[in-house]
Each structure stands twice: as C-alpha cells, then as structure tokens.
Design a protein around this motif. Structure first.
Motif, short mmCIF file in Angstrom:
data_model
loop_
_atom_site.label_atom_id
_atom_site.label_comp_id
_atom_site.label_asym_id
_atom_site.label_seq_id
_atom_site.Cartn_x
_atom_site.Cartn_y
_atom_site.Cartn_z
N ASN A 148 -6.26 -17.23 -6.66
CA ASN A 148 -4.81 -17.25 -6.48
C ASN A 148 -4.17 -16.07 -7.21
OD1 ASN A 148 -2.37 -18.79 -5.50
ND2 ASN A 148 -1.93 -18.65 -7.69
N PHE A 149 -4.65 -15.80 -8.42
CA PHE A 149 -4.13 -14.65 -9.17
C PHE A 149 -4.42 -13.35 -8.44
CE2 PHE A 149 -5.53 -11.15 -11.95
CZ PHE A 149 -4.27 -10.65 -12.24
N THR A 150 -5.67 -13.13 -8.01
CA THR A 150 -6.00 -11.85 -7.37
C THR A 150 -5.25 -11.69 -6.05
OG1 THR A 150 -8.04 -12.76 -6.41
CG2 THR A 150 -8.24 -11.56 -8.50
N SER A 151 -5.05 -12.78 -5.34
CA SER A 151 -4.26 -12.71 -4.10
C SER A 151 -2.81 -12.33 -4.41
CB SER A 151 -4.31 -14.07 -3.40
OG SER A 151 -3.45 -14.08 -2.29
N SER A 152 -2.24 -12.96 -5.42
CA SER A 152 -0.88 -12.65 -5.84
C SER A 152 -0.76 -11.21 -6.31
CB SER A 152 -0.44 -13.59 -6.98
OG SER A 152 -0.46 -14.92 -6.55
N LEU A 153 -1.77 -10.74 -7.04
CA LEU A 153 -1.77 -9.35 -7.52
C LEU A 153 -1.79 -8.38 -6.34
CD1 LEU A 153 -1.85 -7.35 -9.86
CD2 LEU A 153 -4.35 -7.59 -9.85
N GLY A 154 -2.57 -8.69 -5.33
CA GLY A 154 -2.62 -7.84 -4.13
C GLY A 154 -1.25 -7.71 -3.49
N ILE A 155 -0.52 -8.82 -3.40
CA ILE A 155 0.84 -8.81 -2.84
C ILE A 155 1.76 -7.97 -3.71
CG2 ILE A 155 2.86 -10.25 -2.34
CD1 ILE A 155 0.81 -12.50 -1.61
N LEU A 156 1.70 -8.19 -5.02
CA LEU A 156 2.55 -7.42 -5.93
C LEU A 156 2.28 -5.93 -5.81
CD1 LEU A 156 4.55 -7.18 -8.34
CD2 LEU A 156 2.53 -7.32 -9.82
N LEU A 157 1.03 -5.54 -5.78
CA LEU A 157 0.71 -4.11 -5.70
C LEU A 157 1.18 -3.50 -4.38
CD1 LEU A 157 -2.83 -4.04 -7.34
CD2 LEU A 157 -0.63 -3.45 -8.37
N GLU A 158 1.12 -4.27 -3.31
CA GLU A 158 1.64 -3.80 -2.02
C GLU A 158 3.15 -3.57 -2.10
OE1 GLU A 158 1.50 -2.24 1.57
OE2 GLU A 158 -0.31 -2.97 0.60
N TYR A 159 3.86 -4.50 -2.72
CA TYR A 159 5.32 -4.35 -2.87
C TYR A 159 5.67 -3.17 -3.78
CZ TYR A 159 6.99 -8.46 -0.36
OH TYR A 159 7.33 -9.35 0.61
N LEU A 160 4.91 -3.00 -4.85
CA LEU A 160 5.15 -1.86 -5.74
C LEU A 160 4.90 -0.54 -5.01
CD1 LEU A 160 3.56 -3.18 -9.06
CD2 LEU A 160 5.99 -2.63 -8.69
N LYS A 161 3.88 -0.50 -4.18
CA LYS A 161 3.57 0.70 -3.40
C LYS A 161 4.71 1.01 -2.43
CE LYS A 161 0.08 2.54 -0.26
NZ LYS A 161 -1.16 2.22 0.46
N ARG A 162 5.21 -0.02 -1.74
CA ARG A 162 6.34 0.17 -0.82
C ARG A 162 7.57 0.68 -1.56
NH1 ARG A 162 6.91 -5.24 2.24
NH2 ARG A 162 4.70 -5.43 2.45
N ARG A 163 7.82 0.09 -2.74
CA ARG A 163 8.97 0.50 -3.55
C ARG A 163 8.84 1.97 -3.94
NH1 ARG A 163 9.67 0.89 -9.02
NH2 ARG A 163 11.80 0.67 -9.76
N GLU A 164 7.66 2.36 -4.36
CA GLU A 164 7.41 3.74 -4.76
C GLU A 164 7.62 4.69 -3.58
OE1 GLU A 164 6.61 6.65 -7.53
OE2 GLU A 164 6.71 4.50 -7.94
N ASN A 165 7.15 4.30 -2.40
CA ASN A 165 7.33 5.12 -1.21
C ASN A 165 8.82 5.28 -0.86
OD1 ASN A 165 4.60 5.55 -0.94
ND2 ASN A 165 4.30 3.92 0.55
N GLN A 166 9.58 4.20 -1.01
CA GLN A 166 11.02 4.26 -0.72
C GLN A 166 11.73 5.18 -1.71
OE1 GLN A 166 12.14 0.15 -0.86
NE2 GLN A 166 11.66 -0.20 1.30
N ILE A 167 11.33 5.12 -2.96
CA ILE A 167 11.93 5.99 -3.98
C ILE A 167 11.61 7.44 -3.68
CG2 ILE A 167 11.77 6.68 -6.42
CD1 ILE A 167 11.43 3.67 -7.08
N ASN A 168 10.38 7.72 -3.29
CA ASN A 168 9.96 9.10 -2.99
C ASN A 168 10.65 9.65 -1.73
OD1 ASN A 168 8.34 9.26 -5.24
ND2 ASN A 168 6.51 8.59 -4.15
N GLU A 169 11.00 8.77 -0.79
CA GLU A 169 11.68 9.21 0.43
C GLU A 169 13.14 9.58 0.16
OE1 GLU A 169 11.22 6.06 3.27
OE2 GLU A 169 9.10 6.50 3.58
N ASN A 170 13.72 8.97 -0.86
CA ASN A 170 15.15 9.24 -1.17
C ASN A 170 15.32 10.39 -2.07
OD1 ASN A 170 15.90 7.08 0.38
ND2 ASN A 170 15.87 5.66 -1.35
#
Length: 161
Positions: A139-161
């Motif tokens: 459950n932790f590793t699954s949750s971590l995978g989701i968090l890292l995906e969201y952090l990656k998306r956030r980083e991409n959005q910041i870099n696009e702006n």
C-alpha cells in the motif's frame, strides 16, 4: 530496548520470520519505548524500480496493537517552492489513499514530505500475519508511485510556465 511489551519474544520471532519469508532486510532498533521497532528496506519494482530500495521504520505498538510505517525524506522541499501548491498536491493524493497519508514535516531548516500509516492488528497482535505486513508495505509503495507521478506532473507544469 522494549520496556514493557507483553509477549515480546513471540512477536519478535513472528515478525522476523515474516520478514525472512518476504525477503525483507531488517534491523531491530533499540528505542527506549514499549514498541517493537525495525528499520527495514523495501525492494521496489515497476515505476519505483529506479529507487532500488526504500528505507523505512516499521514498528509494532504495544499501546493499541497496531503496525505502523513511517517514511521520511521522500521529497525535500526547496526554500523557494510554493508550499501551498505542495499541500494541495498532497491533499489530492491523500484523498486517493485507503490507508496512510503524506504530510509535510517541518524541521527548522528542512521541509520534507513524510509518510505515515497505521493498521490495527487485533488484540495482542492476533491478526498480524504475512498478508497484513505485505499489504501494508505494498500500500505504501503504491501510494508512493502515485505521489511521485503527481510531483513529476507538477514539475513539468512549472517548467512549462
């Protein structure tokens, strides 16, 4: 050193046998409390494969007969990062979780994302078994995978702006 834990040796043997069955590397931690504490390394696969292993603390509380996982240093927050956007991201990820949550740990000069989860194990740890430990860690590793995906998306959005 465990001070007053009922059936300490039986629980320790049971937990360590399960760790060995699950091929989990562990080290017992000697805290001055009434809990059975371990530093464990979780092997990763899939999206988390590049991390290889994740260190965490897994402890068994004698107060409420629960199994608890704590993982710190998941993501270090830079001083110039927008904390509100990180809180919003964590709130969104936490709403998807069945157990556990991510939060920001506020040390004096170091902010980081931290994970904590607790699962009841029945009176005197009667419901503790291999499946429950495996579920808790997956459950932790699954949750971590989701968090890292969201952090990656956030980083991409910041870099696009």
């Amino acid at each position: 050193m465990v001070i007053n834990m009922k059936n300490y040796n039986d629980l320790k043997t049971k937990v360590e046998n399960i760790f060995n069955d699950l091929h989990i590397t562990y080290e017992i931690l000697d805290f001055q409390d009434d809990d059975l504490n371990y530093d464990i390394q979780i092997s990763t696969a899939g999206k988390l494969k590049l991390l290889k292993q994740i260190n965490c603390i897994l402890y068994f509380s004698s107060k409420d007969y629960s199994m608890n996982i704590i993982v710190g240093n998941i993501y270090r927050i830079k001083k110039d990062e927008n904390l509100l956007s990180i809180y919003e991201l964590l709130n969104e990820v936490n709403q998807m979780q069945t157990a556990g949550n991510f939060t920001i740990y506020n040390a004096t000069n170091d902010k980081q994302i931290f994970y904590r989860s607790s699962i009841p194990c029945g009176e005197d740890f009667s419901k503790l078994n291999k499946s429950l430990i495996h579920f808790h860690l997956r459950n932790f590793t699954s949750s971590l995978g989701i968090l890292l995906e969201y952090l990656k998306r956030r980083e991409n959005q910041i870099n696009e702006n």
